[in-house]
Design an enzyme around this catalytic site. Sequence first.
Site, PDB file in Angstrom:
ATOM      1  CB  VAL A 230      36.972  -4.223 -61.535  1.00  9.87           C
ATOM      2  CG1 VAL A 230      36.759  -5.600 -62.489  1.00  9.87           C
ATOM      3  CG2 VAL A 230      38.015  -4.699 -60.457  1.00  9.87           C
TER       4      VAL A 230
ATOM      5  CG  ASP B 127      31.189  -8.897 -56.720  1.00  8.19           C
ATOM      6  OD1 ASP B 127      31.424  -7.852 -58.182  1.00  8.19           O
ATOM      7  OD2 ASP B 127      31.380  -9.954 -57.324  1.00  8.19           O
TER       8      ASP B 127
ATOM      9  NE  ARG C  94      29.611  -7.502 -65.801  1.00  8.84           N
ATOM     10  CZ  ARG C  94      29.015  -8.332 -64.932  1.00  8.84           C
ATOM     11  NH1 ARG C  94      28.002  -7.447 -64.716  1.00  8.84           N
ATOM     12  NH2 ARG C  94      29.729  -9.357 -64.481  1.00  8.84           N
TER      13      ARG C  94
ATOM     14  NE  ARG D 157      21.453 -12.665 -60.743  1.00  8.93           N
ATOM     15  CZ  ARG D 157      21.785 -12.446 -61.785  1.00  8.93           C
ATOM     16  NH1 ARG D 157      22.262 -10.071 -62.073  1.00  8.93           N
ATOM     17  NH2 ARG D 157      23.293 -12.326 -62.210  1.00  8.93           N
TER      18      ARG D 157
ATOM     19  NE  ARG E 266      28.036  -9.620 -68.375  1.00 14.63           N
ATOM     20  CZ  ARG E 266      27.894  -9.270 -69.563  1.00 14.63           C
ATOM     21  NH1 ARG E 266      26.845  -8.663 -69.550  1.00 14.63           N
ATOM     22  NH2 ARG E 266      28.878  -9.308 -70.309  1.00 14.63           N
TER      23      ARG E 266
ATOM     24  CB  CYS F 149      24.956  -5.419 -67.133  1.00 17.86           C
ATOM     25  SG  CYS F 149      26.316  -5.051 -65.770  1.00 17.86           S
TER      26      CYS F 149
ATOM     27  CE  LYS G 221      26.886 -13.837 -57.765  1.00 17.94           C
ATOM     28  NZ  LYS G 221      26.634 -13.929 -59.640  1.00 17.94           N
ATOM     29  CG  ASN G 222      30.357 -14.594 -58.390  1.00 20.50           C
ATOM     30  OD1 ASN G 222      29.456 -14.823 -59.225  1.00 20.50           O
ATOM     31  ND2 ASN G 222      31.120 -13.246 -58.423  1.00 20.50           N
TER      32      ASN G 222
HETATM   33  C1  UD1 Z   1      32.637 -12.087 -62.777  1.00 19.37           C
HETATM   34  C2  UD1 Z   1      31.859 -12.084 -61.437  1.00 19.37           C
HETATM   35  C3  UD1 Z   1      31.511 -11.256 -60.970  1.00 19.37           C
HETATM   36  C4  UD1 Z   1      32.536 -10.194 -60.355  1.00 19.37           C
HETATM   37  C5  UD1 Z   1      33.640  -9.766 -61.718  1.00 19.37           C
HETATM   38  C6  UD1 Z   1      34.845  -8.603 -61.291  1.00 19.37           C
HETATM   39  C7  UD1 Z   1      30.910 -13.815 -61.699  1.00 19.37           C
HETATM   40  C8  UD1 Z   1      29.696 -15.158 -62.326  1.00 19.37           C
HETATM   41  N1  UD1 Z   1      30.983 -12.690 -61.991  1.00 19.37           N
HETATM   42  O1  UD1 Z   1      32.483 -10.965 -63.339  1.00 19.37           O
HETATM   43  O2  UD1 Z   1      30.632 -10.526 -59.698  1.00 19.37           O
HETATM   44  O3  UD1 Z   1      32.227  -7.854 -60.412  1.00 19.37           O
HETATM   45  O4  UD1 Z   1      34.166 -10.643 -61.675  1.00 19.37           O
HETATM   46  O5  UD1 Z   1      35.390  -9.668 -59.673  1.00 19.37           O
HETATM   47  O6  UD1 Z   1      31.521 -14.621 -61.250  1.00 19.37           O
HETATM   48  N2  UD1 Z   1      36.557  -7.529 -69.527  1.00 19.37           N
HETATM   49  C9  UD1 Z   1      36.695  -7.202 -70.920  1.00 19.37           C
HETATM   50  N3  UD1 Z   1      36.144  -8.596 -71.985  1.00 19.37           N
HETATM   51  C10 UD1 Z   1      35.885  -9.824 -71.260  1.00 19.37           C
HETATM   52  C11 UD1 Z   1      35.737  -9.892 -69.992  1.00 19.37           C
HETATM   53  C12 UD1 Z   1      35.646  -8.603 -69.223  1.00 19.37           C
HETATM   54  O7  UD1 Z   1      36.520  -5.985 -71.315  1.00 19.37           O
HETATM   55  O8  UD1 Z   1      35.469 -10.727 -72.530  1.00 19.37           O
HETATM   56  C13 UD1 Z   1      36.489  -6.406 -68.577  1.00 19.37           C
HETATM   57  C14 UD1 Z   1      34.947  -6.548 -67.891  1.00 19.37           C
HETATM   58  O9  UD1 Z   1      34.201  -5.742 -68.078  1.00 19.37           O
HETATM   59  C15 UD1 Z   1      35.603  -5.637 -66.510  1.00 19.37           C
HETATM   60  C16 UD1 Z   1      36.527  -6.662 -66.116  1.00 19.37           C
HETATM   61  O10 UD1 Z   1      37.122  -6.967 -67.751  1.00 19.37           O
HETATM   62  O11 UD1 Z   1      35.893  -4.133 -66.794  1.00 19.37           O
HETATM   63  C17 UD1 Z   1      36.861  -7.510 -64.971  1.00 19.37           C
HETATM   64  O12 UD1 Z   1      35.794  -8.534 -65.434  1.00 19.37           O
HETATM   65  P1  UD1 Z   1      35.543 -10.203 -65.519  1.00 19.37           P
HETATM   66  O13 UD1 Z   1      36.708 -10.781 -64.768  1.00 19.37           O
HETATM   67  O14 UD1 Z   1      35.385 -10.679 -66.691  1.00 19.37           O
HETATM   68  O15 UD1 Z   1      33.931  -9.776 -64.989  1.00 19.37           O
HETATM   69  P2  UD1 Z   1      32.929 -11.114 -64.644  1.00 19.37           P
HETATM   70  O16 UD1 Z   1      33.317 -12.101 -64.988  1.00 19.37           O
HETATM   71  O17 UD1 Z   1      31.872 -11.102 -66.121  1.00 19.37           O
END
Ligand code: UD1
Length: 417
Positions: free
Chosen positions: A326, A304, A121, A396, A92, A116, A22-23
């Site tokens: 994380v 995850d 997030r 999902r 998202r 969420c 998926k990711n």
């Molecule tokens: C992706 C995965 C999700 C997984 C996560 C961490 C997808 C669609 N989803 O989510 O399944 O759990 O990686 O491996 O691939 N953060 C910020 N600001 C930002 C972006 C992120 O502070 O602009 C923080 C988040 O709150 C979190 C960390 O960075 O603490 C990692 O988040 P991120 O790697 O961005 O997760 P997603 O891409 O949303």
Amino acid sequence: MDSFIIRGPSRLEGSVRISGAKNAMLPLMAATILTGGQCILDNVPDLRDTRTMMKVLETLGIPSSLEDGVLSIDAASVTSFEAPYDLVRTMRASIYVLGPLLARFGKARVSMPGGCAWGPRPIDQHLKGMMTLGAKIRIDHGYIDAQADRLKGAEVILTMPSVGATVNIMLAASLADGETVLENAAREPEISALAGALRSAGVEIEGDGTSTIHIQGRDSIEPFRHAVIPDRIEAGTYAAAALITGGDVTLENCRPDQMHSVIDKLEACGAEVTVTDDTMRVVGPKKIAPVDIDTGYYPSFPTDMQAQMMAVLCIADGASTIVEHVYPDRFTHVPELRRFGAKITLDGHVAVVSGVKKLEGAPVMATDIRASSALLLAAMVAEGETKVLRIYHIERGYEDIENKLRALGADITRVTD
Ligand code: UD1
């Protein structure tokens, strides 16, 4: 709304084919927007999130069709530049259309995703990246309103190695003018998978899989055909199912080389793990040994897989500590696991799981994709009947999960309330 009824305990045995990730697929679907042509993705899982992203593309005027794992997307023309709240709030990753729309058309309007179940997030790193490439961003009535003339390559330094921000910036930088250097980039295999697809479409990218990614922007990007890599989280979940049930399960079409941190913990729990390039056999022990887990960015243990391993450790022979680095709030499964009789204490982002001799079936509620799969794992070893409500969360991210589990020997049925 559908629920699952599971009767335990059961022991899983046999083979299961792992679906496309998926990711990895969601970034590839967004990447097609860059091309202005007909793209094809292979090994695409038919998930609720796949269908949501198809709807997002459709609202932009991009038709797509999915048949037997082959997804055709015709990104020749785009008639809208807006990803609406109703879709973004259910997934998202819809925000992945921001970078490509901005890069190809100079405008995008994407609903802010909001918080969420695991906490706030934020998406500040996505927005910082777009602004560093020259976009003007305004928040307007809950929407990100982004405008740009041609984006310009630049150095972008992420505060943390966000997967989503790395994806969005790579997509935007591919059509920007000049070179982008992305520092503190995410190193997840899904990032290298995206880089591979973009390379096949003519973009020069180096350094994916490391913390520094170089992207040479182009004036146009060729349509591409690319296969989605196997889902390392789905694979990890079935491996955990073998472990918790003391079973013997062979995962087919997986990538053990992308799962070192998970394999280490399976073995520390006492599982026997045998791998080839694309299969993994997991034989569960009689007694599960307790282990300590710290989640982190790749190649560390994936957040995850945290909920699934917590379910396993609920019946370990002793106490285990899980530290969630994380998403410090990602513990919505804890109160549900306690309903099976699990002993878990939670202090901030640290959970201590004291293994109990047995779990008991109970009605429980799914709260997010991975938390839900953890409940299925617990249900398969719990004595008696479990009803898992709100299984749309599971759908999902897990393709055909009830049939896959049933084929391995689980007693699981779907009911419509
Ligand atoms: C992706 C995965 C999700 C997984 C996560 C961490 C997808 C669609 N989803 O989510 O399944 O759990 O990686 O491996 O691939 N953060 C910020 N600001 C930002 C972006 C992120 O502070 O602009 C923080 C988040 O709150 C979190 C960390 O960075 O603490 C990692 O988040 P991120 O790697 O961005 O997760 P997603 O891409 O949303």
